[in-house]
Write a protein that holds these residues in place. Structure first.
Motif, PDB file in Angstrom:
ATOM      1  N   SER A  88      31.136  67.250 -32.632  1.00 14.13           N
ATOM      2  CA  SER A  88      32.320  67.274 -33.499  1.00 14.13           C
ATOM      3  C   SER A  88      33.508  66.536 -32.904  1.00 14.13           C
ATOM      4  O   SER A  88      34.532  66.358 -33.558  1.00 14.13           O
ATOM      5  N   GLY A  89      33.390  66.101 -31.633  1.00 15.20           N
ATOM      6  CA  GLY A  89      34.495  65.416 -30.982  1.00 15.20           C
ATOM      7  C   GLY A  89      34.771  66.005 -29.611  1.00 15.20           C
ATOM      8  O   GLY A  89      33.937  66.718 -29.037  1.00 15.20           O
ATOM      9  N   PHE A  90      35.960  65.723 -29.064  1.00 16.82           N
ATOM     10  CA  PHE A  90      36.336  66.210 -27.746  1.00 16.82           C
ATOM     11  C   PHE A  90      36.831  67.656 -27.819  1.00 16.82           C
ATOM     12  O   PHE A  90      37.589  68.025 -28.716  1.00 16.82           O
ATOM     13  N   VAL A  91      36.401  68.462 -26.851  1.00 21.66           N
ATOM     14  CA  VAL A  91      36.872  69.840 -26.715  1.00 21.66           C
ATOM     15  C   VAL A  91      37.646  69.942 -25.406  1.00 21.66           C
ATOM     16  O   VAL A  91      37.131  69.549 -24.346  1.00 21.66           O
ATOM     17  N   ALA A  92      38.883  70.425 -25.471  1.00 24.94           N
ATOM     18  CA  ALA A  92      39.740  70.490 -24.289  1.00 24.94           C
ATOM     19  C   ALA A  92      39.257  71.541 -23.300  1.00 24.94           C
ATOM     20  O   ALA A  92      38.789  72.615 -23.690  1.00 24.94           O
ATOM     21  N   THR A  93      39.381  71.232 -22.027  1.00 23.46           N
ATOM     22  CA  THR A  93      39.070  72.203 -20.981  1.00 23.46           C
ATOM     23  C   THR A  93      40.272  73.128 -20.776  1.00 23.46           C
ATOM     24  O   THR A  93      41.369  72.892 -21.300  1.00 23.46           O
ATOM     25  N   GLU A  94      40.069  74.167 -19.975  1.00 15.86           N
ATOM     26  CA  GLU A  94      41.159  75.091 -19.674  1.00 15.86           C
ATOM     27  C   GLU A  94      42.296  74.366 -18.962  1.00 15.86           C
ATOM     28  O   GLU A  94      43.467  74.634 -19.201  1.00 15.86           O
ATOM     29  N   LYS A  95      41.958  73.436 -18.099  1.00 14.98           N
ATOM     30  CA  LYS A  95      42.965  72.647 -17.392  1.00 14.98           C
ATOM     31  C   LYS A  95      43.847  71.888 -18.384  1.00 14.98           C
ATOM     32  O   LYS A  95      45.070  71.826 -18.230  1.00 14.98           O
ATOM     33  N   THR A  96      43.213  71.309 -19.400  1.00 16.20           N
ATOM     34  CA  THR A  96      43.962  70.551 -20.410  1.00 16.20           C
ATOM     35  C   THR A  96      44.920  71.462 -21.174  1.00 16.20           C
ATOM     36  O   THR A  96      46.077  71.094 -21.415  1.00 16.20           O
ATOM     37  N   ILE A 142      41.051  57.387 -16.036  1.00 15.04           N
ATOM     38  CA  ILE A 142      42.118  57.447 -15.025  1.00 15.04           C
ATOM     39  C   ILE A 142      42.720  58.846 -14.969  1.00 15.04           C
ATOM     40  O   ILE A 142      42.970  59.392 -13.881  1.00 15.04           O
ATOM     41  N   LEU A 143      42.941  59.442 -16.131  1.00 12.98           N
ATOM     42  CA  LEU A 143      43.519  60.787 -16.176  1.00 12.98           C
ATOM     43  C   LEU A 143      42.587  61.808 -15.507  1.00 12.98           C
ATOM     44  O   LEU A 143      43.054  62.719 -14.810  1.00 12.98           O
ATOM     45  N   ARG A 144      41.310  61.668 -15.744  1.00  6.97           N
ATOM     46  CA  ARG A 144      40.345  62.581 -15.118  1.00  6.97           C
ATOM     47  C   ARG A 144      40.391  62.454 -13.605  1.00  6.97           C
ATOM     48  O   ARG A 144      40.266  63.447 -12.870  1.00  6.97           O
ATOM     49  N   ASP A 145      40.587  61.238 -13.116  1.00  6.18           N
ATOM     50  CA  ASP A 145      40.672  61.008 -11.681  1.00  6.18           C
ATOM     51  C   ASP A 145      41.962  61.589 -11.113  1.00  6.18           C
ATOM     52  O   ASP A 145      41.977  62.179 -10.023  1.00  6.18           O
ATOM     53  N   ILE A 146      43.048  61.440 -11.869  1.00  4.98           N
ATOM     54  CA  ILE A 146      44.345  61.955 -11.416  1.00  4.98           C
ATOM     55  C   ILE A 146      44.320  63.472 -11.305  1.00  4.98           C
ATOM     56  O   ILE A 146      44.780  64.057 -10.313  1.00  4.98           O
ATOM     57  N   PHE A 147      43.770  64.142 -12.324  1.00 12.65           N
ATOM     58  CA  PHE A 147      43.821  65.602 -12.378  1.00 12.65           C
ATOM     59  C   PHE A 147      42.570  66.282 -11.814  1.00 12.65           C
ATOM     60  O   PHE A 147      42.491  67.513 -11.778  1.00 12.65           O
ATOM     61  N   LYS A 148      41.593  65.458 -11.391  1.00 20.10           N
ATOM     62  CA  LYS A 148      40.368  66.016 -10.822  1.00 20.10           C
ATOM     63  C   LYS A 148      39.728  67.040 -11.767  1.00 20.10           C
ATOM     64  O   LYS A 148      39.328  68.134 -11.361  1.00 20.10           O
ATOM     65  N   ASP A 149      39.645  66.667 -13.040  1.00 20.82           N
ATOM     66  CA  ASP A 149      39.075  67.544 -14.057  1.00 20.82           C
ATOM     67  C   ASP A 149      38.548  66.669 -15.178  1.00 20.82           C
ATOM     68  O   ASP A 149      39.086  65.572 -15.446  1.00 20.82           O
TER      69      ASP A 149
END
Length: 321
Positions: free
Chosen positions: A59-67, A44-51
């Motif tokens: 190793s897990g999740f890596v944050a994007t620049e948007k994050t 849902i968050l990805r849909d809200i922020f279009k990212d």
């Protein structure tokens, strides 16, 4: 309608938890959710922020620049939500969820688990607790929110750390195997120095055991038998040797009452005071619940209150045992 209008408090908490942990299952544990629930929220968050917000790696999740851009604003919003939650919401333990991580010295673990089982879960059955033995410096993890509470018999100082005493340390005891000569002799440094000292060392900030230091001040030589952070190992070692150990913990004495091969004797007040004075040169002794500044939720404060009150009661009961 702008999809940002769909953003809510719970989604922001999931967003921050994934960012801080880098793992969906750890975020789920912290928030008392399932991993699938976290995954649905992230979608849902990805849909809200279009990212994509987070890129999955081994190793897990890596944050994007948007994050990285969003996180400071998300944290600020969550802080405001938490203020509203604390000041204006009605906290209902039976409906509360979430997970709390508690680390405690070996001697405190049983008492902590008892308070969790009998005082907390009876009112808040949906809460989860991870109670573990503390064997290392916890200050950074506590300040960062990786631990929620730490139960120790010393006060800690540090940035973003708080502590509340649940009982004072008064009586000190010498523990040894049953029928040990020290238990029938006058308790003086001269007599104590004849036997090696086993240190139950949960937090390694002393160069040598207190009794050894006090003996050295009197030009007495007391050998060090060894160090252990395990109460069970300490009792086994005492039962098989002439070593003695010093304890300031009523839960330890209560545990010893169940062991046929171990006994104890109270340290004279004058010598006990010398030990307390020397220990305070490093840390303020007492029995404390430590916690950081990162969590201000109503559930956190409720658990803290129940934990402190429950441990105070258990300590009092142990003193009477």
């Amino acid at each position: 309608m702008n999809k940002i209008d769909l953003l809510n408090y719970n989604q922001l908490k999931v967003f921050i938890a994934i960012y801080e942990h880098g793992q969906s299952h750890q975020a789920a544990n912290e928030l008392g959710m399932t991993a699938s629930g976290v995954s649905r929220t992230l979608k849902i968050l990805r849909d809200i922020f279009k990212d994509s917000l987070f890129i999955r790696r081994c190793s897990g999740f890596v944050a994007t620049e948007k994050t990285h851009q969003l996180i400071p604003m998300a944290k600020s919003l969550v802080e405001q939500y938490q203020k509203i939650e604390m000041q204006h919401s009605v906290f209902t333990p039976a409906e509360s969820g979430g997970q709390f991580v508690i680390h405690a010295y070996d001697e405190f673990v049983y008492a902590v688990q008892k308070v969790v089982r009998e005082d907390i879960l009876t009112e808040a059955p949906n809460l989860r607790f991870d109670v573990r033995v503390l064997t290392h410096d916890c200050t950074t993890a506590l300040a960062n929110g990786d631990m929620d509470f730490v139960v120790v018999y010393e006060g800690f100082n540090g940035k973003n750390l708080n502590y509340e005493m649940f009982s004072e340390t008064d009586s000190l005891y010498i523990l040894a195997k049953r029928n040990h000569p020290v238990l029938s002799q006058p308790i003086t440094l001269e007599n104590l120095s004849r036997y090696p000292c086993l240190e139950i060392d949960n937090y390694d900030d002393l160069s040598c055991p207190l009794l050894v230091n006090l003996c050295r001040e009197k030009d007495l030589c007391m050998e060090v038998e060894g160090y252990t952070d395990s109460l069970a190992s300490a009792m086994r070692l005492l039962s098989e040797s002439d070593a003695i150990t010093l304890s300031c913990n009523q839960f330890t004495r209560q545990f010893v009452n169940m062991l046929p091969g171990i006994d104890y004797i109270k340290l004279p007040d004058e010598l006990a005071q010398k030990c307390r004075t020397r220990r305070r040169e490093n840390r303020e002794i007492g029995n404390y619940v430590l916690f950081g500044n990162t969590n201000h939720s109503a559930a956190f404060n409720w658990v803290k209150s129940k934990l402190i009150c429950g441990l105070e009661r258990e300590w009092r009961l142990a003193c009477e045992d």
